[in-house]
Design a protein around this motif. Structure first.
Motif, PDB file in Angstrom:
ATOM      1  N   THR A  96       3.401 -41.461   3.877  1.00  6.97           N
ATOM      2  CA  THR A  96       4.487 -41.372   4.857  1.00  6.97           C
ATOM      3  C   THR A  96       4.837 -39.932   5.216  1.00  6.97           C
ATOM      4  N   TRP A 100       1.445 -38.440   9.014  1.00  7.47           N
ATOM      5  CA  TRP A 100       1.494 -39.888   9.258  1.00  7.47           C
ATOM      6  C   TRP A 100       2.854 -40.313   9.796  1.00  7.47           C
ATOM      7  N   THR A 101       3.361 -39.576  10.771  1.00  2.00           N
ATOM      8  CA  THR A 101       4.667 -39.872  11.360  1.00  2.00           C
ATOM      9  C   THR A 101       4.489 -40.408  12.770  1.00  2.00           C
ATOM     10  N   ASN A 102       5.511 -41.081  13.273  1.00  2.00           N
ATOM     11  CA  ASN A 102       5.406 -41.728  14.580  1.00  2.00           C
ATOM     12  C   ASN A 102       5.228 -40.739  15.722  1.00  2.00           C
ATOM     13  N   ASP A 103       5.680 -39.492  15.535  1.00  2.00           N
ATOM     14  CA  ASP A 103       5.541 -38.513  16.614  1.00  2.00           C
ATOM     15  C   ASP A 103       4.254 -37.708  16.501  1.00  2.00           C
ATOM     16  N   GLY A 106       0.880 -41.384  13.721  1.00  4.56           N
ATOM     17  CA  GLY A 106       1.178 -42.759  13.355  1.00  4.56           C
ATOM     18  C   GLY A 106       0.868 -42.993  11.888  1.00  4.56           C
ATOM     19  N   THR A 118       1.457 -48.176  14.624  1.00  6.16           N
ATOM     20  CA  THR A 118       2.540 -47.257  14.958  1.00  6.16           C
ATOM     21  C   THR A 118       1.988 -45.953  15.515  1.00  6.16           C
ATOM     22  N   GLY A 119       2.822 -45.245  16.261  1.00  9.99           N
ATOM     23  CA  GLY A 119       2.449 -43.937  16.772  1.00  9.99           C
ATOM     24  C   GLY A 119       1.656 -44.004  18.067  1.00  9.99           C
TER      25      GLY A 119
END
Length: 288
Positions: A96, A100-103, A106, A118-119
């Motif tokens: 996480t 591996w972040t949405n912005d 993902g 996601t992402g």
């Protein structure tokens, strides 16, 4: 004037957005898939006949240095503010954390089929359909950490083990050599299973999904990973300034590696450049 490559964890929100948008634009234009095809074409192992340039060979590092640089130049043609960030997997080690972040890239793939949901690179977002691969899969997949058989990312000490070797590479210049910076970083070890995978190879296995084969470029994390490896070559060069890329001369007739590897002053396919010409990038970029 040289531009700066940064740790992905230090990028501002705007820098993250511009980097992602430039990647998506290359994908929209079809340019990104050309990079995937090129990597598949040069994904050659010890057991295959002919010249090896991208893997299991001394030119692993200069080949990927030029490969990353070409993608970076393409991104900068879209947005001149973009440079290639790197992922320090010795520090950002969880499923996480960055990247591996949405912005950014993902997150992990879902349990049923490993599809990333996601992402900006999720298939459902509509911008990242896999068109070039070694399977018929159309969506990006990941299996971060391989929960079914847990795997850890390489540690700082394991990376330092490679950096401490003052010799760039040794005979027979392939995946079997136990010494030399290149293979210690590339990560082909003895034995079988994940225990034999070190540094670069272990990271590919940790990410899983499409990162496991020749089409690994389909996951944008490929570039952040290989930019970090390029930084390690830069660090090794500074720490061992009297040592250079080997072999300096091509293996002669009768040598099993004759015409199978690239020596320092030989052209490195598919480009009109030599490993010697890729050792110093200081006029083009530097690392923060």
């Amino acid at each position: 004037m040289a531009y700066v490559r940064k740790d992905v964890s230090t990028l501002t929100r705007t820098e993250r957005r511009r980097f992602v948008n430039a990647l998506l634009e290359l994908k929209r234009r079809g340019e990104y898939d050309e990079f995937v095809r090129l990597h598949i074409d040069y994904y050659t192992s010890d057991g295959e006949a002919g010249l090896r340039t991208a893997h299991m060979a001394p030119s692993f590092l200069p080949w990927h240095r030029r490969f990353v640089l070409d993608l970076e130049r393409a991104l900068r043609r879209v947005d001149s503010s973009v440079t290639m960030p790197y992922w320090n997997w010795t520090r950002d080690r969880t499923t996480t954390s960055v990247p591996w972040t949405n912005d950014l890239l993902g997150g992990n793939g879902r349990r049923s089929d490993r599809q990333v949901m996601t992402g900006p690179f999720a298939y459902s977002a509509g911008h990242w359909t896999i068109k070039e691969g070694i399977t018929d899969g159309r969506f990006l997949t990941r299996d971060l950490g391989r929960p079914a058989s847990p795997l850890e990312l390489p540690t700082r000490s394991q990376l330092q083990w490679a950096l401490d070797d003052p010799v760039y590479d040794v005979r027979p210049w392939d995946s079997t050599v136990p010494r030399g910076f290149r293979n210690k970083l590339e990560g082909w070890g003895s034995g079988s299973g994940s225990a034999s995978l070190r540094n670069h190879n272990r990271v590919h296995r940790w990410v899983g999904g499409v990162m496991l084969g020749g089409a690994s470029v389909n996951d944008p994390v490929f570039w952040l990973h290989h930019t970090f490896l390029d930084l390690q070559w830069y660090r090794w060069q500074r720490a061992h300034s009297s040592h250079r890329y080997l072999p300096a001369e091509p293996p002669g007739l009768g040598d099993p590696q004759h015409e199978r590897i690239v020596a320092r002053h030989q052209k490195l396919p598919p480009w009109d450049v030599t490993p010697d010409g890729l050792e110093d990038m200081s006029r083009i970029y530097r690392y923060a």
